[in-house]
Design a protein around this motif. Sequence first.
Motif, PDB file in Angstrom:
ATOM      1  N   ILE A 214     -10.631   8.884  10.502  1.00  0.00           N
ATOM      2  CA  ILE A 214      -9.250   8.523  10.178  1.00  0.00           C
ATOM      3  C   ILE A 214      -9.136   7.117   9.585  1.00  0.00           C
ATOM      4  CG2 ILE A 214      -8.305  10.022  11.970  1.00  0.00           C
ATOM      5  CD1 ILE A 214      -7.885   7.571  13.715  1.00  0.00           C
ATOM      6  N   MET A 215     -10.258   6.424   9.424  1.00  0.00           N
ATOM      7  CA  MET A 215     -10.206   5.070   8.865  1.00  0.00           C
ATOM      8  C   MET A 215      -9.775   5.105   7.409  1.00  0.00           C
ATOM      9  SD  MET A 215     -13.476   3.050  10.423  1.00  0.00           S
ATOM     10  CE  MET A 215     -13.036   1.588   9.521  1.00  0.00           C
ATOM     11  N   LYS A 216      -8.945   4.145   7.008  1.00  0.00           N
ATOM     12  CA  LYS A 216      -8.485   4.085   5.631  1.00  0.00           C
ATOM     13  C   LYS A 216      -9.624   3.647   4.716  1.00  0.00           C
ATOM     14  CE  LYS A 216      -3.713   2.931   6.840  1.00  0.00           C
ATOM     15  NZ  LYS A 216      -2.622   1.937   6.720  1.00  0.00           N
ATOM     16  N   PRO A 217      -9.702   4.194   3.480  1.00  0.00           N
ATOM     17  CA  PRO A 217     -10.764   3.804   2.550  1.00  0.00           C
ATOM     18  C   PRO A 217     -10.729   2.331   2.178  1.00  0.00           C
ATOM     19  CG  PRO A 217      -9.666   5.818   1.826  1.00  0.00           C
ATOM     20  CD  PRO A 217      -8.860   5.266   2.955  1.00  0.00           C
ATOM     21  N   SER A 218      -9.582   1.674   2.368  1.00  0.00           N
ATOM     22  CA  SER A 218      -9.459   0.273   1.949  1.00  0.00           C
ATOM     23  C   SER A 218      -9.901  -0.714   3.021  1.00  0.00           C
ATOM     24  CB  SER A 218      -8.002  -0.019   1.566  1.00  0.00           C
ATOM     25  OG  SER A 218      -7.147   0.203   2.670  1.00  0.00           O
ATOM     26  N   GLY A 219     -10.397  -0.215   4.146  1.00  0.00           N
ATOM     27  CA  GLY A 219     -10.657  -1.095   5.266  1.00  0.00           C
ATOM     28  C   GLY A 219     -12.054  -1.641   5.381  1.00  0.00           C
ATOM     29  N   TYR A 220     -12.802  -1.739   4.278  1.00  0.00           N
ATOM     30  CA  TYR A 220     -14.209  -2.140   4.379  1.00  0.00           C
ATOM     31  C   TYR A 220     -14.506  -3.514   3.815  1.00  0.00           C
ATOM     32  CZ  TYR A 220     -14.152   2.849   5.043  1.00  0.00           C
ATOM     33  OH  TYR A 220     -13.837   4.106   5.475  1.00  0.00           O
TER      34      TYR A 220
ATOM     35  N   VAL B  84     -14.544 -11.190  -3.799  1.00  0.00           N
ATOM     36  CA  VAL B  84     -13.490 -10.799  -4.744  1.00  0.00           C
ATOM     37  C   VAL B  84     -13.401  -9.284  -4.912  1.00  0.00           C
ATOM     38  CG1 VAL B  84     -12.810 -10.889  -7.170  1.00  0.00           C
ATOM     39  CG2 VAL B  84     -13.339 -12.997  -5.951  1.00  0.00           C
ATOM     40  N   PRO B  85     -14.517  -8.570  -5.175  1.00  0.00           N
ATOM     41  CA  PRO B  85     -14.406  -7.108  -5.233  1.00  0.00           C
ATOM     42  C   PRO B  85     -13.905  -6.511  -3.918  1.00  0.00           C
ATOM     43  CG  PRO B  85     -16.461  -7.802  -6.223  1.00  0.00           C
ATOM     44  CD  PRO B  85     -15.870  -9.011  -5.571  1.00  0.00           C
ATOM     45  N   GLY B  86     -14.343  -7.081  -2.794  1.00  0.00           N
ATOM     46  CA  GLY B  86     -13.879  -6.584  -1.499  1.00  0.00           C
ATOM     47  C   GLY B  86     -12.382  -6.782  -1.325  1.00  0.00           C
ATOM     48  N   LYS B  87     -11.881  -7.923  -1.812  1.00  0.00           N
ATOM     49  CA  LYS B  87     -10.456  -8.219  -1.724  1.00  0.00           C
ATOM     50  C   LYS B  87      -9.652  -7.270  -2.615  1.00  0.00           C
ATOM     51  CE  LYS B  87      -7.706 -11.323   0.221  1.00  0.00           C
ATOM     52  NZ  LYS B  87      -7.651 -11.463   1.681  1.00  0.00           N
ATOM     53  N   ALA B  88     -10.117  -7.090  -3.859  1.00  0.00           N
ATOM     54  CA  ALA B  88      -9.414  -6.203  -4.795  1.00  0.00           C
ATOM     55  C   ALA B  88      -9.488  -4.755  -4.328  1.00  0.00           C
ATOM     56  CB  ALA B  88     -10.014  -6.343  -6.191  1.00  0.00           C
ATOM     57  N   TYR B  89     -10.601  -4.373  -3.736  1.00  0.00           N
ATOM     58  CA  TYR B  89     -10.761  -3.004  -3.218  1.00  0.00           C
ATOM     59  C   TYR B  89      -9.774  -2.747  -2.080  1.00  0.00           C
ATOM     60  CZ  TYR B  89     -12.931   1.004  -0.885  1.00  0.00           C
ATOM     61  OH  TYR B  89     -13.162   2.223  -0.302  1.00  0.00           O
ATOM     62  N   GLY B  90      -9.635  -3.717  -1.192  1.00  0.00           N
ATOM     63  CA  GLY B  90      -8.795  -3.514  -0.020  1.00  0.00           C
ATOM     64  C   GLY B  90      -7.326  -3.770  -0.244  1.00  0.00           C
ATOM     65  N   SER B  91      -6.975  -4.543  -1.299  1.00  0.00           N
ATOM     66  CA  SER B  91      -5.553  -4.832  -1.519  1.00  0.00           C
ATOM     67  C   SER B  91      -5.217  -4.747  -3.005  1.00  0.00           C
ATOM     68  CB  SER B  91      -5.198  -6.203  -0.940  1.00  0.00           C
ATOM     69  OG  SER B  91      -6.034  -7.217  -1.481  1.00  0.00           O
ATOM     70  N   ASN B  92      -5.135  -5.900  -3.692  1.00  0.00           N
ATOM     71  CA  ASN B  92      -4.770  -5.910  -5.106  1.00  0.00           C
ATOM     72  C   ASN B  92      -5.375  -7.145  -5.776  1.00  0.00           C
ATOM     73  OD1 ASN B  92      -3.051  -8.057  -4.300  1.00  0.00           O
ATOM     74  ND2 ASN B  92      -1.414  -6.599  -3.853  1.00  0.00           N
ATOM     75  N   TRP B  93      -4.761  -7.547  -6.903  1.00  0.00           N
ATOM     76  CA  TRP B  93      -5.298  -8.678  -7.662  1.00  0.00           C
ATOM     77  C   TRP B  93      -4.570  -9.986  -7.353  1.00  0.00           C
ATOM     78  CZ3 TRP B  93      -6.693  -7.158 -13.388  1.00  0.00           C
ATOM     79  CH2 TRP B  93      -7.647  -6.137 -13.363  1.00  0.00           C
ATOM     80  N   ASN B  94      -3.937 -10.070  -6.215  1.00  0.00           N
ATOM     81  CA  ASN B  94      -3.198 -11.273  -5.849  1.00  0.00           C
ATOM     82  C   ASN B  94      -4.074 -12.525  -5.916  1.00  0.00           C
ATOM     83  OD1 ASN B  94      -2.330 -12.882  -2.896  1.00  0.00           O
ATOM     84  ND2 ASN B  94      -0.920 -12.841  -4.605  1.00  0.00           N
ATOM     85  N   ALA B  95      -5.317 -12.420  -5.460  1.00  0.00           N
ATOM     86  CA  ALA B  95      -6.208 -13.583  -5.430  1.00  0.00           C
ATOM     87  C   ALA B  95      -6.612 -14.047  -6.830  1.00  0.00           C
ATOM     88  CB  ALA B  95      -7.459 -13.264  -4.612  1.00  0.00           C
ATOM     89  N   PHE B  96      -6.413 -13.208  -7.869  1.00  0.00           N
ATOM     90  CA  PHE B  96      -6.746 -13.609  -9.241  1.00  0.00           C
ATOM     91  C   PHE B  96      -5.863 -14.765  -9.712  1.00  0.00           C
ATOM     92  CE2 PHE B  96      -6.089 -12.964 -13.908  1.00  0.00           C
ATOM     93  CZ  PHE B  96      -7.338 -13.406 -14.307  1.00  0.00           C
TER      94      PHE B  96
ATOM     95  N   GLU C 170      -1.405   3.070  -7.609  1.00  0.00           N
ATOM     96  CA  GLU C 170      -1.623   2.523  -6.267  1.00  0.00           C
ATOM     97  C   GLU C 170      -1.272   1.023  -6.181  1.00  0.00           C
ATOM     98  OE1 GLU C 170      -2.791   4.157  -3.556  1.00  0.00           O
ATOM     99  OE2 GLU C 170      -2.973   6.101  -4.558  1.00  0.00           O
ATOM    100  N   ASN C 171      -0.723   0.473  -7.253  1.00  0.00           N
ATOM    101  CA  ASN C 171      -0.320  -0.937  -7.283  1.00  0.00           C
ATOM    102  C   ASN C 171      -1.499  -1.887  -7.073  1.00  0.00           C
ATOM    103  OD1 ASN C 171       1.842  -2.729  -7.731  1.00  0.00           O
ATOM    104  ND2 ASN C 171       2.059  -3.134  -5.532  1.00  0.00           N
ATOM    105  N   LYS C 172      -2.677  -1.493  -7.564  1.00  0.00           N
ATOM    106  CA  LYS C 172      -3.881  -2.294  -7.356  1.00  0.00           C
ATOM    107  C   LYS C 172      -3.939  -3.522  -8.277  1.00  0.00           C
ATOM    108  CE  LYS C 172      -6.553  -1.177  -4.822  1.00  0.00           C
ATOM    109  NZ  LYS C 172      -6.608  -1.432  -3.363  1.00  0.00           N
ATOM    110  N   PHE C 173      -3.148  -3.518  -9.361  1.00  0.00           N
ATOM    111  CA  PHE C 173      -3.188  -4.632 -10.306  1.00  0.00           C
ATOM    112  C   PHE C 173      -2.124  -5.691 -10.011  1.00  0.00           C
ATOM    113  CE2 PHE C 173      -4.662  -0.929 -12.953  1.00  0.00           C
ATOM    114  CZ  PHE C 173      -6.001  -1.293 -12.939  1.00  0.00           C
ATOM    115  N   SER C 174      -1.419  -5.552  -8.918  1.00  0.00           N
ATOM    116  CA  SER C 174      -0.346  -6.483  -8.584  1.00  0.00           C
ATOM    117  C   SER C 174      -0.884  -7.892  -8.330  1.00  0.00           C
ATOM    118  CB  SER C 174       0.404  -5.991  -7.345  1.00  0.00           C
ATOM    119  OG  SER C 174       1.305  -6.975  -6.882  1.00  0.00           O
TER     120      SER C 174
ATOM    121  N   TYR D  89     -12.534   1.234  -5.708  1.00  0.00           N
ATOM    122  CA  TYR D  89     -11.466   1.922  -4.977  1.00  0.00           C
ATOM    123  C   TYR D  89     -11.244   3.323  -5.540  1.00  0.00           C
ATOM    124  CZ  TYR D  89      -6.879   3.004  -3.042  1.00  0.00           C
ATOM    125  OH  TYR D  89      -5.838   3.613  -2.391  1.00  0.00           O
ATOM    126  N   VAL D  90     -11.154   3.422  -6.862  1.00  0.00           N
ATOM    127  CA  VAL D  90     -10.926   4.723  -7.507  1.00  0.00           C
ATOM    128  C   VAL D  90     -12.136   5.625  -7.313  1.00  0.00           C
ATOM    129  CG1 VAL D  90     -10.463   5.886  -9.700  1.00  0.00           C
ATOM    130  CG2 VAL D  90      -9.376   3.687  -9.194  1.00  0.00           C
TER     131      VAL D  90
END
Length: 516
Positions: A330-336, A65-77, A216-220, A293-294
């Motif tokens: 050049i890797m994006k910070p959200s890609g982990y 869950v933290p990995g999902k929210a870090y890389g995208s948003n709160w959709n899985a919530f 960053e639209n992280k709470f979407s 993420y922040v």
Amino acid sequence: MNNLPIIDLIIIAIYLVGMVLVGVYFSRKNNSSDEFTKAAGRIPGWAIGISIYATFLSSNTFLGVPGKAYGSNWNAFVFSLSMPFAAWFATKYFIPFYRSTGEVSAYTNLEKRFGTWARTYAVVCFLLTQLARIGSIFFGISLTLQALTGYNMVAIMLVTGICIVVYTVMGGIEAVIWTEVVQGILKTLGALIIIYLVVMEVPGGFREIMEVGFKENKFSLGTFDLDFVNSSFWVVLLYGFFINLNNFGMDQNYVQRYHTAISEKEANKSVWLCVWIYVPVSLLFFFIGTCLYVYYLNNPEYLNSIKLQAASEQLGLVADNPKVQELASIMKPSGYGDKIMPHFMVTMIPTGLLGLIVSAILSAAMSTISSGMNASATVFTEDIYKRYFNPLATDKTNLRVLYISTVIVGLIGMLCGIAMIGVKSLLDIWWTLSGIFAGGMLGLFLLGLISKKVGNNAAVIGTIVGICVILWMTFSYILPENLSYLKNPFHANMIIVVGTLTIFLVGNLSQRILKK
């Protein structure tokens, strides 16, 4: 190799030994199969509720869950938001039904309703679901401990697996429930500690996290458009409702707990307690992902090691290769994804607290694995061994079979975890596998419970069509481009939704046609 400080190792060792001792303590009561599977119906509702909550809050939640929210948003919530709807259905229909039958297995009634084939099909679906779940959790815990210690992931699975097998075999369902009560509290405490540590490290604290998160639209929660191709709000809501309906209504992990309760009222209380705890606590884990993420957005230099590891894995090269260095830059910070939590733990959590956090993650894994092992052993004994091999077996023989099958399930679960090494998203792989295996089982169960007039022939037709639809939705992606029009157009999470509805609707339609 990383080396945990001795104090953290001591804390982890104390926790593991403590869990085994719980199994030893409750082993004195396991003199019959009824004690092993139902604890003689003496567990209070509040303890069962926390136990169910702890089962839901697995290492998939702690890491995925933290990995999902870090890389995208709160959709899985949105999955969590679907739980109250499924809980209402469960307390109104499922729990009264199971308590009235008295059958410890969730699948016995399917044979009474449709015949042997229905019970066997549901049992196979359940066992495959449990092996997928146990494997994904073994993989998750080994991923974390490897980041902390550098030890081989297979070795980690074996050590933790042995501890889980010992206390599950010795203590039965009562040991599982009471250890999960402790584990549920420990997991929640671990989440709060991590949030505190991250917020304290972010300049501007909570306010900065909220501002950046909104920017960053992280709470979407995902798009509210009626989009069933992508992971929209409605796709996750439907997936969550059907998978939680399966959990509360067909999953032996939960059905078995209804029988351990003192009364039906206490069983109902346990389900609602689980929901009202899990929904806000799962929100904490999404917030952890946004906090991380922040934090790393403000401190990108702290990502160097994980960037190099990800880049080297992608290229199959050593970390100091120039190509790896170039790609890492050049890797994006959200890609982990799932690696971000272990990385933060190993680099930022202080000595002493790290041992507590690792114990919390271990508890997240152990609670779900132990309950899955106990439930799978119960299903094997009740629905396979006693049904097909030895219907007249003595209680002593049944207890021995329960012990042996618990060990076997644990070993196969470890093998499944080893097979998952290298997957990109722990949460995605678990959601996909559970949707595939659970879809047909839930559709058949609802057909038997709700549609009283549907007979065996109609149920067979509905199930066959449903299985074909599930197989098509699962594997149509491998079709060549010239047959692309035959590929599944929906999101993978829709497999359980479409599969369940297909069996239910085709079964009812077939019954009407057969009556004419």
